[in-house]
Design a protein around this motif. Structure first.
Motif, PDB file in Angstrom:
ATOM      1  N   ALA A 164      25.461  42.779 -69.182  1.00 54.36           N
ATOM      2  CA  ALA A 164      25.952  44.051 -69.709  1.00 54.36           C
ATOM      3  C   ALA A 164      27.302  44.433 -69.122  1.00 54.36           C
ATOM      4  O   ALA A 164      28.177  44.951 -69.828  1.00 54.36           O
ATOM      5  N   MET A 165      27.508  44.173 -67.826  1.00 50.52           N
ATOM      6  CA  MET A 165      28.746  44.585 -67.162  1.00 50.52           C
ATOM      7  C   MET A 165      29.863  43.565 -67.273  1.00 50.52           C
ATOM      8  O   MET A 165      31.005  43.865 -66.918  1.00 50.52           O
ATOM      9  N   GLY A 166      29.551  42.385 -67.774  1.00 54.38           N
ATOM     10  CA  GLY A 166      30.552  41.323 -67.817  1.00 54.38           C
ATOM     11  C   GLY A 166      31.820  41.671 -68.574  1.00 54.38           C
ATOM     12  O   GLY A 166      32.935  41.534 -68.037  1.00 54.38           O
ATOM     13  N   PRO A 167      31.751  42.133 -69.837  1.00 56.58           N
ATOM     14  CA  PRO A 167      32.992  42.439 -70.570  1.00 56.58           C
ATOM     15  C   PRO A 167      33.833  43.505 -69.897  1.00 56.58           C
ATOM     16  O   PRO A 167      35.078  43.422 -69.914  1.00 56.58           O
ATOM     17  N   LEU A 168      33.191  44.511 -69.292  1.00 58.49           N
ATOM     18  CA  LEU A 168      33.956  45.581 -68.646  1.00 58.49           C
ATOM     19  C   LEU A 168      34.675  45.082 -67.403  1.00 58.49           C
ATOM     20  O   LEU A 168      35.804  45.490 -67.119  1.00 58.49           O
ATOM     21  N   VAL A 169      34.042  44.201 -66.663  1.00 58.20           N
ATOM     22  CA  VAL A 169      34.645  43.711 -65.415  1.00 58.20           C
ATOM     23  C   VAL A 169      35.723  42.678 -65.701  1.00 58.20           C
ATOM     24  O   VAL A 169      36.810  42.701 -65.106  1.00 58.20           O
ATOM     25  N   ILE A 170      35.466  41.782 -66.631  1.00 56.25           N
ATOM     26  CA  ILE A 170      36.447  40.742 -66.943  1.00 56.25           C
ATOM     27  C   ILE A 170      37.674  41.337 -67.623  1.00 56.25           C
ATOM     28  O   ILE A 170      38.779  40.780 -67.530  1.00 56.25           O
ATOM     29  N   ALA A 171      37.537  42.470 -68.292  1.00 59.17           N
ATOM     30  CA  ALA A 171      38.665  43.072 -69.009  1.00 59.17           C
ATOM     31  C   ALA A 171      39.806  43.463 -68.093  1.00 59.17           C
ATOM     32  O   ALA A 171      40.953  43.569 -68.551  1.00 59.17           O
ATOM     33  N   VAL A 172      39.544  43.707 -66.810  1.00 65.39           N
ATOM     34  CA  VAL A 172      40.598  44.135 -65.886  1.00 65.39           C
ATOM     35  C   VAL A 172      41.277  42.959 -65.202  1.00 65.39           C
ATOM     36  O   VAL A 172      42.122  43.161 -64.317  1.00 65.39           O
ATOM     37  N   ALA A 173      40.936  41.726 -65.590  1.00 62.25           N
ATOM     38  CA  ALA A 173      41.501  40.541 -64.932  1.00 62.25           C
ATOM     39  C   ALA A 173      43.018  40.412 -65.087  1.00 62.25           C
ATOM     40  O   ALA A 173      43.680  39.891 -64.185  1.00 62.25           O
ATOM     41  N   PRO A 174      43.671  40.841 -66.184  1.00 58.58           N
ATOM     42  CA  PRO A 174      45.124  40.668 -66.272  1.00 58.58           C
ATOM     43  C   PRO A 174      45.920  41.390 -65.195  1.00 58.58           C
ATOM     44  O   PRO A 174      47.050  40.988 -64.885  1.00 58.58           O
ATOM     45  N   SER A 175      45.403  42.448 -64.626  1.00 54.82           N
ATOM     46  CA  SER A 175      46.116  43.192 -63.593  1.00 54.82           C
ATOM     47  C   SER A 175      45.780  42.615 -62.220  1.00 54.82           C
ATOM     48  O   SER A 175      44.612  42.451 -61.869  1.00 54.82           O
ATOM     49  N   ARG A 176      46.809  42.333 -61.416  1.00 54.16           N
ATOM     50  CA  ARG A 176      46.581  41.770 -60.097  1.00 54.16           C
ATOM     51  C   ARG A 176      46.048  42.798 -59.108  1.00 54.16           C
ATOM     52  O   ARG A 176      45.536  42.444 -58.059  1.00 54.16           O
ATOM     53  N   LEU A 177      46.172  44.078 -59.434  1.00 52.10           N
ATOM     54  CA  LEU A 177      45.692  45.110 -58.524  1.00 52.10           C
ATOM     55  C   LEU A 177      44.169  45.174 -58.475  1.00 52.10           C
ATOM     56  O   LEU A 177      43.589  45.488 -57.432  1.00 52.10           O
ATOM     57  N   VAL A 178      43.526  44.888 -59.594  1.00 51.96           N
ATOM     58  CA  VAL A 178      42.070  45.040 -59.682  1.00 51.96           C
ATOM     59  C   VAL A 178      41.368  43.758 -60.121  1.00 51.96           C
ATOM     60  O   VAL A 178      40.161  43.791 -60.394  1.00 51.96           O
ATOM     61  N   ASN A 179      42.095  42.640 -60.177  1.00 55.03           N
ATOM     62  CA  ASN A 179      41.430  41.422 -60.643  1.00 55.03           C
ATOM     63  C   ASN A 179      40.475  40.835 -59.616  1.00 55.03           C
ATOM     64  O   ASN A 179      39.719  39.912 -59.924  1.00 55.03           O
ATOM     65  N   SER A 180      40.486  41.358 -58.389  1.00 49.36           N
ATOM     66  CA  SER A 180      39.512  40.894 -57.396  1.00 49.36           C
ATOM     67  C   SER A 180      38.088  41.241 -57.831  1.00 49.36           C
ATOM     68  O   SER A 180      37.135  40.538 -57.474  1.00 49.36           O
ATOM     69  N   ILE A 181      37.941  42.318 -58.611  1.00 48.58           N
ATOM     70  CA  ILE A 181      36.617  42.677 -59.128  1.00 48.58           C
ATOM     71  C   ILE A 181      36.114  41.594 -60.067  1.00 48.58           C
ATOM     72  O   ILE A 181      34.936  41.203 -60.021  1.00 48.58           O
ATOM     73  N   ALA A 182      36.997  41.096 -60.915  1.00 50.66           N
ATOM     74  CA  ALA A 182      36.605  40.034 -61.842  1.00 50.66           C
ATOM     75  C   ALA A 182      36.259  38.748 -61.088  1.00 50.66           C
ATOM     76  O   ALA A 182      35.315  38.030 -61.464  1.00 50.66           O
TER      77      ALA A 182
END
Length: 323
Positions: A164-182
């Motif tokens: 369920a959380m996969g699309p929301l977390v992977i969506a922020v991958a393009p930004s280097r500030l928050v891609n650690s979450i992905a």
């Protein structure tokens, strides 16, 4: 498209199918908005570094990859599960391809129906102390099915959260500030998918030592002296239940390479035991000193300890001689 190869994965496929038809489309719409925000943040980051073209290209490339994954999220998740389950099935088939939880639970049920009640009655008629053994056997027969259900529930719940959380977390991958979450999410996705592999390895281990059949289980049959068959079958069931519940922990520490976590837990346990022993020795020493002090007080004058009154106390100034 059924990725389940073990009994505990059957309910997982039902949960995924229900979530894919109702929940995932709404989550994907929110993920698309987050992707655009992350893309704009990545472009701004490249501009803030003096127009870093390399980072800009990397941001655009990650945006394209993330858009493809989010748009085909259900297929992507199933493909990842199928890949890891294929490895687990290959390992499991190397020793006969059997499902440990399903097979052992069925053997427990059959053995209890055939011999359980008679064995319990024989133990009860042997004396009062044997009633405790009968209770232990009954508890042992309950622990294994309960452990299987707990392991299945944890597997399903954790998998549903990742799905369920996969699309929301992977969506922020393009930004280097928050891609650690992905990155952290991808690591946990791999760890969760490795649970069936660890399960298959454990099943192969049991098969290798000829422990998948109750009549040939080698763990407690010869180690528990003068014990009935139901006793060591129950002990073996407890051992298998503990190993099943340890699968998530083993997958986490081994796959992340954090062997120090297990060693730290063991050292903490040893330190706690040493601290308890030191505290007990201090208490014992204090009681000994208190007893000796009371004895000295009883042998002295009044209520205080004995003191030689002919000797002046320390730091007494010398007496002046008068003529």
């Amino acid at each position: 498209m059924d990725p389940a190869i073990f009994e505990f994965q059957t309910m997982m496929t039902t949960v995924l199918a229900g979530m894919a038809g109702r929940m995932i489309p709404a989550i994907q719409n929110v993920a698309y908005i987050l992707m655009v925000i992350a893309l704009l943040a990545g472009i701004y980051e490249a501009y803030a570094k003096g127009g870093d073209t390399r980072q800009l290209v990397a941001t655009l490339f990650k945006y394209v990859v993330v858009a493809f994954i989010v748009g085909n999220w259900t297929t992507f998740f199933y493909d990842v599960m199928n890949g890891f389950n294929s490895i687990a099935q290959y390992i499991d088939n190397s020793y006969g391809g059997w499902d440990l939880a399903k097979s052992w639970a069925q053997q427990l049920a059959n053995n209890w129906q055939g011999n359980g009640y008679n064995s319990i009655w024989q133990i009860i008629t042997n004396g009062g102390a044997a009633i405790v053994n009968s209770l232990e056997i009954a508890i042992a027969y309950l622990i294994f099915p309960l452990a299987v259900q707990i392991f299945t529930l944890i597997y399903i719940f954790w998998g549903a959260v990742l799905f369920a959380m996969g699309p929301l977390v992977i969506a922020v991958a393009p930004s280097r500030l928050v891609n650690s979450i992905a990155k952290f999410y991808a690591q946990n996705l791999v760890v969760w998918n490795c649970w069936p592999i660890v399960y298959a390895i454990f099943a192969c281990l049991i098969s290798a030592v000829n422990g998948k059949d109750m009549t040939t289980s080698p763990f407690f049959a010869t180690n528990v002296a003068d014990a009935q068959t139901q006793v060591w079958i129950g002990l073996t069931s407890i051992l298998y239940a503990l190993c099943l519940l340890l699968i998530p922990v083993i997958a986490y520490f081994v796959l992340k390479g954090e062997f120090g976590g297990v060693a730290g837990a063991l050292l903490g346990l040893v330190a706690t035991v040493n601290q308890g022993a030191r505290l007990a020795s201090n208490v014992g020493g204090g009681m000994t000193r208190s007893t000796s002090s009371n004895q000295n007080q009883q042998g002295g004058l009044g209520s205080g300890p004995y003191r030689n009154l002919s000797t002046p106390p320390p730091n007494t100034p010398p007496r002046q001689t008068t003529i």
